[in-house]
Design a protein around this motif. Structure first.
Motif, PDB file in Angstrom:
ATOM      1  N   GLY A 238      13.635 -35.989  15.245  1.00 45.46           N
ATOM      2  CA  GLY A 238      14.474 -34.817  15.745  1.00 45.46           C
ATOM      3  C   GLY A 238      15.366 -35.436  16.925  1.00 45.46           C
ATOM      4  N   LYS A 239      15.743 -36.733  17.123  1.00 45.61           N
ATOM      5  CA  LYS A 239      16.586 -37.319  18.117  1.00 45.61           C
ATOM      6  C   LYS A 239      17.710 -37.375  17.584  1.00 45.61           C
ATOM      7  N   LEU A 240      17.956 -37.499  16.343  1.00 48.77           N
ATOM      8  CA  LEU A 240      19.365 -37.863  15.845  1.00 48.77           C
ATOM      9  C   LEU A 240      19.604 -36.654  14.726  1.00 48.77           C
ATOM     10  N   ALA A 241      20.811 -36.290  14.349  1.00 47.21           N
ATOM     11  CA  ALA A 241      21.225 -35.329  13.309  1.00 47.21           C
ATOM     12  C   ALA A 241      21.044 -36.325  12.055  1.00 47.21           C
ATOM     13  N   GLU A 242      21.037 -35.690  10.700  1.00 52.51           N
ATOM     14  CA  GLU A 242      20.750 -36.537   9.567  1.00 52.51           C
ATOM     15  C   GLU A 242      22.084 -37.230   9.277  1.00 52.51           C
ATOM     16  N   ASP A 243      23.004 -36.819   9.765  1.00 47.20           N
ATOM     17  CA  ASP A 243      24.525 -37.577   9.584  1.00 47.20           C
ATOM     18  C   ASP A 243      24.369 -39.067   9.938  1.00 47.20           C
ATOM     19  N   ALA A 244      23.516 -39.137  11.164  1.00 50.34           N
ATOM     20  CA  ALA A 244      23.330 -40.530  11.575  1.00 50.34           C
ATOM     21  C   ALA A 244      22.769 -41.713  10.714  1.00 50.34           C
ATOM     22  N   ALA A 245      21.683 -40.998   9.945  1.00 45.74           N
ATOM     23  CA  ALA A 245      21.118 -41.917   9.135  1.00 45.74           C
ATOM     24  C   ALA A 245      21.544 -41.943   7.778  1.00 45.74           C
ATOM     25  N   LEU A 274      29.507 -38.825  14.991  1.00 49.23           N
ATOM     26  CA  LEU A 274      28.336 -37.669  15.712  1.00 49.23           C
ATOM     27  C   LEU A 274      29.020 -36.915  16.628  1.00 49.23           C
ATOM     28  N   ASP A 275      28.707 -35.802  16.636  1.00 49.70           N
ATOM     29  CA  ASP A 275      29.140 -34.784  17.660  1.00 49.70           C
ATOM     30  C   ASP A 275      28.715 -34.989  19.092  1.00 49.70           C
ATOM     31  N   GLU A 276      27.518 -35.116  19.225  1.00 51.75           N
ATOM     32  CA  GLU A 276      27.008 -35.103  20.638  1.00 51.75           C
ATOM     33  C   GLU A 276      27.058 -36.636  21.308  1.00 51.75           C
ATOM     34  N   GLU A 277      27.277 -36.575  22.650  1.00 54.67           N
ATOM     35  CA  GLU A 277      27.527 -37.981  23.143  1.00 54.67           C
ATOM     36  C   GLU A 277      26.118 -38.559  23.518  1.00 54.67           C
ATOM     37  N   ARG A 278      24.927 -37.774  23.468  1.00 52.33           N
ATOM     38  CA  ARG A 278      23.746 -38.282  23.445  1.00 52.33           C
ATOM     39  C   ARG A 278      23.260 -38.906  22.207  1.00 52.33           C
ATOM     40  N   GLU A 279      23.665 -38.345  21.069  1.00 50.23           N
ATOM     41  CA  GLU A 279      23.369 -39.091  19.914  1.00 50.23           C
ATOM     42  C   GLU A 279      24.329 -40.330  19.786  1.00 50.23           C
ATOM     43  N   ARG A 280      25.412 -40.150  20.148  1.00 45.60           N
ATOM     44  CA  ARG A 280      26.409 -41.596  19.939  1.00 45.60           C
ATOM     45  C   ARG A 280      25.826 -42.616  20.845  1.00 45.60           C
TER      46      ARG A 280
END
Length: 291
Positions: A238-245, A274-280
Motif C-alpha cells: 500500500g505504499k505505491l499506486a499500481e502504476d508505479a509497478a 506518479l501523482d503524489e510527491e511522496r510516491e515519486r
C-alpha cells in the motif's frame, strides 16, 4: 520476441486445429505477441477456453501485460483482432459503426461503416475490449447477445441481425478499483472465463527484458528486475499506486537505459507518471540504492 512456449502437445494440436486459414483479410490486425506468462497454465487455460468458443476476461493490475497477453493469443491463433478501448464516451456507434453519406455514379447514398463489433463478427476474428469496466453500464448490454451462446446482435442502425462467423471470440480486460471504473454486473461477468493476470517477476521478467527491449547489459537488467520486485512489494504493502509497478513502464525504462543513464530513464518512464510527491520520492530513493 518469445515465440516458443513449449506448450503441451495436446494444446499445440488445439492451436493447429483452430488456427485461421491463410488469407489476406485483415492480416495487419494479427498481432505480434511476445507475452511471457508467469505460469504457463495462464496461456494453456486461455487457449483452451478460446478454442471452445468461450469469452475470456483478463483481470489484473495495470501494466501487468493483459493487452500483450491478448496480442499473443491473436498471434498464436493467427487470428486478426479488432480492438475497443472503453471509456464513459463509448456509445453504440463506437461499437457497431455509423451511417455516412457516399457517392455512387454521381448519386448520393447512405452507407453503413461497420465498427469493431460488426467487423469482428462478420469476419470471424477476435474482438478485444480493453478496460471493459470503464464503459457506461447502459452501453454494454447492447452486446450481451454477442457474448452468450447466441453469438448474435441486432444492429440498431440497420436493423440487421448479425450472427458471428466461426472463429469469432471476445477477449476483455479490466483494471479493478480505478477511478471511473464500475463493477461488472453478474449477467455480464457470467459470460466470461476469468483469468487473473499477475505481475511478471524474476527470471520471467529478465527474459522479457532481454527479448523485448534494447537493453543488453546483464548487470543492469538484473538491477531492473530487483527494482521491479521492490516496486511490486511496495504496491502490495500500500505504499505505491499500481502504476508505479507497471511492467510496461519498466520496459520503457529499460529501453531508454540502453542510451541514457538508468536513473534518468526511471525518472522519465516511472517517477514522473506518479501523482503524489511522496510516491515519486519513494521510487527515486529505490533507484538511488540500486543504480
Amino acid at each position: 520476441m518469445i515465440t516458443d512456449y513449449n506448450l503441451p502437445d495436446n494444446i499445440v494440436d488445439i492451436l493447429n486445429a483452430n488456427k485461421r486459414e491463410d488469407d489476406d483479410t485483415f492480416q495487419e490486425l494479427i498481432r505480434q505477441g511476445g507475452y511471457v506468462p508467469p505460469h504457463i497454465n495462464l496461456l494453456i487455460d486461455a487457449i483452451s477456453a478460446l478454442s471452445m468458443g468461450k469469452n475470456i476476461l483478463l483481470k489484473g493490475p495495470t501494466g501487468a501485460g493483459k493487452t500483450k497477453f491478448a496480442e499473443t493469443l491473436s498471434s498464436l491463433f493467427h487470428q486478426p483482432m479488432f480492438s475497443i478501448n472503453c471509456s464513459v464516451d463509448l456509445d453504440a456507434e463506437s461499437l457497431m459503426g455509423f451511417k455516412t453519406l457516399a457517392y455512387q455514379d454521381e448519386k448520393q447514398k447512405i452507407e453503413f461503416v461497420p465498427g469493431p463489433v460488426t467487423s469482428a463478427m462478420n469476419d470471424g476474428t477476435f474482438l478485444y475490449i480493453d478496460e471493459i469496466n470503464m464503459a457506461k453500464p447502459e452501453t454494454l448490454p447492447l452486446i450481451n447477445g454477442v457474448l452468450d451462446y447466441r453469438r448474435t446482435i441486432t444492429n440498431p442502425f440497420t436493423n440487421e441481425i448479425i450472427t458471428a462467423e466461426k472463429g469469432f471470440n471476445v477477449i476483455a480486460a479490466i483494471n479493478e478499483g480505478y477511478v471511473g471504473t464500475v463493477p461488472l454486473n453478474e449477467a455480464l461477468k457470467n459470460r466470461f472465463i476469468v483469468i487473473d493476470v499477475p505481475y511478471i517477476e524474476g527470471e520471467d521478467l529478465k527474459q522479457l527484458i532481454e527479448s523485448n527491449t534494447k537493453l543488453t547489459d546483464k548487470t543492469t537488467i538484473d538491477l531492473f528486475v530487483t527494482l521491479s520486485t521492490d516496486l511490486i512489494r511496495a504496491v502490495y504493502q500500500g505504499k505505491l499506486a499500481e502504476d508505479a509497478a507497471s511492467i510496461r513502464a519498466l520496459l520503457d525504462a529499460c529501453d531508454l537505459s540502453a542510451i541514457i543513464p538508468p536513473k534518468r530513464a526511471i525518472l522519465r518512464s516511472i517517477v514522473d507518471k506518479l501523482d503524489e510527491e511522496r510516491e515519486r520520492e519513494f521510487v527515486k530513493n529505490l533507484a538511488d540504492t540500486l543504480f
